[in-house]
Design an enzyme around this catalytic site. Sequence first.
Site, PDB file in Angstrom:
ATOM      1  N   ASP A 162     -33.457 -15.121  30.711  1.00  0.00           N
ATOM      2  CA  ASP A 162     -32.928 -14.192  29.659  1.00  0.00           C
ATOM      3  C   ASP A 162     -33.301 -14.614  28.284  1.00  0.00           C
ATOM      4  OD1 ASP A 162     -32.629 -11.871  31.283  1.00  0.00           O
ATOM      5  OD2 ASP A 162     -30.472 -12.264  31.581  1.00  0.00           O
ATOM      6  N   HIS A 192      -2.357  -1.042   7.115  1.00  0.00           N
ATOM      7  CA  HIS A 192      -1.939  -1.291   5.612  1.00  0.00           C
ATOM      8  C   HIS A 192      -0.785  -0.029   5.009  1.00  0.00           C
ATOM      9  CE1 HIS A 192      -4.832   1.911   5.698  1.00  0.00           C
ATOM     10  NE2 HIS A 192      -4.399   2.309   4.569  1.00  0.00           N
ATOM     11  N   ARG A 199     -19.149 -18.741  38.601  1.00  0.00           N
ATOM     12  CA  ARG A 199     -18.628 -16.974  38.471  1.00  0.00           C
ATOM     13  C   ARG A 199     -18.581 -16.804  39.942  1.00  0.00           C
ATOM     14  NH1 ARG A 199     -24.618 -13.793  38.709  1.00  0.00           N
ATOM     15  NH2 ARG A 199     -25.879 -15.560  39.199  1.00  0.00           N
ATOM     16  N   HIS A 203      -4.077   3.648  -3.320  1.00  0.00           N
ATOM     17  CA  HIS A 203      -4.208   3.086  -1.999  1.00  0.00           C
ATOM     18  C   HIS A 203      -3.417   1.672  -1.547  1.00  0.00           C
ATOM     19  CE1 HIS A 203      -6.117   1.179   1.642  1.00  0.00           C
ATOM     20  NE2 HIS A 203      -5.996  -0.011   0.861  1.00  0.00           N
ATOM     21  N   HIS A 253     -29.442 -14.358  25.232  1.00  0.00           N
ATOM     22  CA  HIS A 253     -28.041 -14.307  26.061  1.00  0.00           C
ATOM     23  C   HIS A 253     -27.818 -15.890  26.265  1.00  0.00           C
ATOM     24  CE1 HIS A 253     -29.842 -10.381  26.596  1.00  0.00           C
ATOM     25  NE2 HIS A 253     -29.036 -10.271  27.861  1.00  0.00           N
ATOM     26  N   PRO A 299      -6.468  -5.040  11.015  1.00  0.00           N
ATOM     27  CA  PRO A 299      -7.824  -4.823  11.099  1.00  0.00           C
ATOM     28  C   PRO A 299      -8.418  -3.590  11.494  1.00  0.00           C
ATOM     29  CG  PRO A 299      -7.169  -6.782  12.374  1.00  0.00           C
ATOM     30  CD  PRO A 299      -5.974  -5.832  11.962  1.00  0.00           C
ATOM     31  N   ASP A 346      -8.811   6.946   7.376  1.00  0.00           N
ATOM     32  CA  ASP A 346     -10.616   7.367   7.445  1.00  0.00           C
ATOM     33  C   ASP A 346     -11.061   5.923   7.832  1.00  0.00           C
ATOM     34  OD1 ASP A 346     -10.374   9.851   6.191  1.00  0.00           O
ATOM     35  OD2 ASP A 346      -9.691   8.852   4.551  1.00  0.00           O
ATOM     36  N   GLY A 347     -10.646   4.924   7.666  1.00  0.00           N
ATOM     37  CA  GLY A 347     -11.097   3.429   7.850  1.00  0.00           C
ATOM     38  C   GLY A 347     -11.236   3.175   9.489  1.00  0.00           C
ATOM     39  N   GLU A 385     -17.592  -3.970  24.519  1.00  0.00           N
ATOM     40  CA  GLU A 385     -16.914  -5.407  24.485  1.00  0.00           C
ATOM     41  C   GLU A 385     -15.768  -5.424  23.661  1.00  0.00           C
ATOM     42  OE1 GLU A 385     -20.292  -5.204  23.992  1.00  0.00           O
ATOM     43  OE2 GLU A 385     -20.977  -5.879  25.886  1.00  0.00           O
ATOM     44  N   PHE A 421     -21.844 -12.471  24.599  1.00  0.00           N
ATOM     45  CA  PHE A 421     -21.212 -11.194  23.935  1.00  0.00           C
ATOM     46  C   PHE A 421     -19.692 -11.218  23.850  1.00  0.00           C
ATOM     47  CE2 PHE A 421     -25.098  -9.784  26.813  1.00  0.00           C
ATOM     48  CZ  PHE A 421     -25.778  -9.883  25.794  1.00  0.00           C
ATOM     49  N   HIS A 442       0.926  -1.108  -0.037  1.00  0.00           N
ATOM     50  CA  HIS A 442       0.052   0.122  -0.152  1.00  0.00           C
ATOM     51  C   HIS A 442       0.902   1.424   0.059  1.00  0.00           C
ATOM     52  CE1 HIS A 442      -2.256  -3.253   1.857  1.00  0.00           C
ATOM     53  NE2 HIS A 442      -3.349  -2.550   1.312  1.00  0.00           N
ATOM     54  N   SER A 456     -22.645  -8.931  37.911  1.00  0.00           N
ATOM     55  CA  SER A 456     -23.228 -10.349  37.359  1.00  0.00           C
ATOM     56  C   SER A 456     -22.039 -11.307  37.106  1.00  0.00           C
ATOM     57  CB  SER A 456     -24.149 -10.260  36.408  1.00  0.00           C
ATOM     58  OG  SER A 456     -24.807  -9.086  36.068  1.00  0.00           O
TER      59      SER A 456
HETATM   60  C1  LIG Z   1     -11.739  -4.295   9.929  1.00  0.00           C
HETATM   61  C2  LIG Z   1     -11.223  -4.091   8.379  1.00  0.00           C
HETATM   62  N1  LIG Z   1     -12.071  -3.926   7.556  1.00  0.00           N
HETATM   63  C3  LIG Z   1     -11.672  -3.795   6.152  1.00  0.00           C
HETATM   64  C4  LIG Z   1     -10.389  -3.808   5.907  1.00  0.00           C
HETATM   65  C5  LIG Z   1      -9.891  -3.998   4.510  1.00  0.00           C
HETATM   66  N2  LIG Z   1      -9.291  -2.457   4.208  1.00  0.00           N
HETATM   67  C6  LIG Z   1      -7.823  -2.156   4.327  1.00  0.00           C
HETATM   68  S1  LIG Z   1      -7.542  -0.452   3.983  1.00  0.00           S
HETATM   69  C7  LIG Z   1      -9.343  -0.318   3.787  1.00  0.00           C
HETATM   70  C8  LIG Z   1      -9.551   1.324   3.559  1.00  0.00           C
HETATM   71  C9  LIG Z   1      -8.997   2.160   4.420  1.00  0.00           C
HETATM   72  O1  LIG Z   1      -9.255   3.445   4.048  1.00  0.00           O
HETATM   73  P1  LIG Z   1      -8.177   4.328   4.808  1.00  0.00           P
HETATM   74  O2  LIG Z   1      -8.155   4.211   6.201  1.00  0.00           O
HETATM   75  O3  LIG Z   1      -8.896   5.825   4.574  1.00  0.00           O
HETATM   76  O4  LIG Z   1      -6.756   4.310   4.220  1.00  0.00           O
HETATM   77  P2  LIG Z   1      -6.285   5.119   2.878  1.00  0.00           P
HETATM   78  O5  LIG Z   1      -7.049   4.397   1.586  1.00  0.00           O
HETATM   79  O6  LIG Z   1      -6.694   6.598   3.054  1.00  0.00           O
HETATM   80  O7  LIG Z   1      -4.662   4.798   3.050  1.00  0.00           O
HETATM   81  C10 LIG Z   1      -9.778  -1.290   3.968  1.00  0.00           C
HETATM   82  C11 LIG Z   1     -11.426  -1.287   3.625  1.00  0.00           C
HETATM   83  C12 LIG Z   1      -9.291  -4.005   7.085  1.00  0.00           C
HETATM   84  N3  LIG Z   1      -8.033  -3.855   6.833  1.00  0.00           N
HETATM   85  N4  LIG Z   1      -9.796  -3.863   8.292  1.00  0.00           N
HETATM   86 MG   LIG Z   2      -8.134   7.454   3.620  1.00  0.00          MG
END
Ligand SMILES: Cc1ncc(C[n+]2csc(CCOP(=O)(O)OP(=O)(O)O)c2C)c(N)n1
Ligand SMILES: [Mg+2]
Length: 665
Positions: free
Chosen positions: A463, A66, A351, A256, A467, A115, A152-153, A405, A431, A26, A378
């Site tokens: 519950d 990434h 528990r 990207h 649950h 992630p 952004d993600g 969580e 959960f 990337h 609980s």
């Molecule tokens: C939880 C999760 N969902 C989906 C992805 C797949 N994924 C990796 S980067 C990305 C886009 C991220 O966008 P942004 O954070 O804006 O990064 P930029 O493109 O600006 O480098 C996605 C959907 C991931 N890595 N983790």
């Molecule tokens: Mg971005």
Amino acid sequence: MAPRTPMANAIRALSMDAVEQAKSGHPGMPLGMADAATALFADHLRFDPDAPDWPDRDRFVLSAGHGSMLLYSLLHLTGYDVTIDDLRSFRQLGSKTAGHPEYGHCPGVETTTGPLGQGLATAVGMALAERILNARFGDALVDHHTYVIAGDGCLMEGVSQEAIDLAGHLKLSRLIVLHDDNQITIDGATELSTSIDHDRRFQASGWRTVTVNGHDQAAVSAAIAEAKGADAPTLIRCRTVIGFGSPNKAGTSGVHGSPLGADELAATKEALQWPYGPFEVPEEVRQAWRATAARGRAKHQGWQERLAAAPPATSSAFTRAVNRSIGAESYQALSTLADQFAAESTALASRQASQKVIEALAGIEPTLLGGSADLSGSTGSRASSHRSITPGDFAGDYVNYGIREHGMGAVLNGIQLHGGFRPYGSTFLAFADFARPSVRLSALMGLPVTYVFTHDSIGLGEDGPTHQPVEHLASLRAIPQLVVLRPADAVETAQAWQVALRSTGRPVCLVLSRQTLPALPRSTAEFDSQTGRGGYVVVEPEAPRQVTLIATGSEVGLALAAAEQLTADGTPAAVVSLPSFELFAEQDADYRDQVLGTAPRVGVEAAIGQGWGQVLRTGDEFVGMSGFGASGPADELYEHFGITTAAVIAAATRSIDNHLLRLGN
Ligand SMILES: Cc1ncc(C[n+]2csc(CCOP(=O)(O)OP(=O)(O)O)c2C)c(N)n1
Ligand SMILES: [Mg+2]
């Protein structure tokens, strides 16, 4: 060209070259954030490449995992043990420079990220641990910041809000997040899916926010300087252009996640005025980068002097904390408690037995840091001596995580990674799904975090099915490098805690009942021959076994009742308690064979049977759940779903018949 631009361009060039060489990766994010990262590392971040684990270093988390080449380039340039060859082998099997940053693979990588959102939430745990440790040991030993680069993600993922809310509430003012605000994600512009106002969002969560031109290093640096003195966590929105410098791809999602290609790479280097070959960095730029480590090295030295000058009791308590060592007296307290449970045949919900363990440990084990996602009562996770962490006051030992969580799991990981504590967090087993991405990362990183999951079956009763966990045991057991324990009585519960505290390289889930469990028949508690083995024989009939009943948790009691009747009726039956599939699988084959025997088997667990193939063979029978539970009193539910003594007896008979038939064939 601003004087530091070549330093940023070195990050850009190395990142482009490595992605090109790997034919995967990337480049967009490192190109876009190189300036902001240069401002952070060159002016602020306190690090010592020769001591990547120095406890009072600043933490840097690349939540936008990434963009891993941004981090690897920085680690290489600043002088960590990341060589140019390591960059050349980006993304190759066995290299330090994995596709996404992986904790434990590469010095300077503080946590595994990839992630999205997870790194940011983990960083909140680090920032929290820093403050709690500071409250205990003072500024002389603990006084650092936690920095995050989030995309952004990361800010779209739900876990980010859980973490942001907690961080703002607790006033984690040493947390500084640089948002790579490029308004681009993979599918295109962020406006495809969001129109959020991050300023108002973060401010409403108790944060300061500021927006800067992310390509103006001086502006980014000034914003960081201001954030360091603030009384709330800060979001620095760095307005950036993804793929900055690439004449044809900058500002587009096309940059990207794929190599630029030879022509565009050459055009980008030209546009950046970087006339150097692949992986080439001119000496003056190298020197400028190496010089940035001097500040941290000096700080590290000063810190070492302060540690050496600290009173022996302080320095030994500090060392014990950062090593996350559990005291001998804690293990002693656990075995005393287990002995007492055994001697008194204590009947308790597991528990509640766990609560007694926590009560015994809370006063004597300073590294243990408790918490719950709003189910303290609980789940029995809070001891009477526990004191909550409150906004701006970190002199406690219990975290009220709120109903978050996923965030709780990430914060537990961050606390564990930071050092100083052995954290646990609790919620209902149903959960655990909400925490799962964090549990998975605890396991992937090999962090000995403890999850306390209670209300573990239809045995929770009224519950109802929302649950009542049914598939959760199987789904947790499916996670590699995770130990799942479902103790059958108070003794096993104390021993399960012992497994958790002894663990050094993997997380432990304690799966506990809401309902009372009778004490198993035993005269003594012996960790090494009971729960410590993962599975063991609870009852062996006098005559040779004709059937072996294998159960976990609340169903061991059922198996015992069935075995008693079977044996009385002329079918000698053994009972095996199997609190942990994982620990049992690690025993030698002789032991496992001896425990499981050769007789026909029946597995009993109030959950789906998936995974029981580890101990059940063709012809063996399983008594458990095959669908969701229902709302009603627990006893009636066990009856309704056919998890009863009579059902186990019938299954035993079937299993014996099945095996006879197979022999006959
Ligand atoms: C939880 C999760 N969902 C989906 C992805 C797949 N994924 C990796 S980067 C990305 C886009 C991220 O966008 P942004 O954070 O804006 O990064 P930029 O493109 O600006 O480098 C996605 C959907 C991931 N890595 N983790
Ligand atoms: Mg971005």
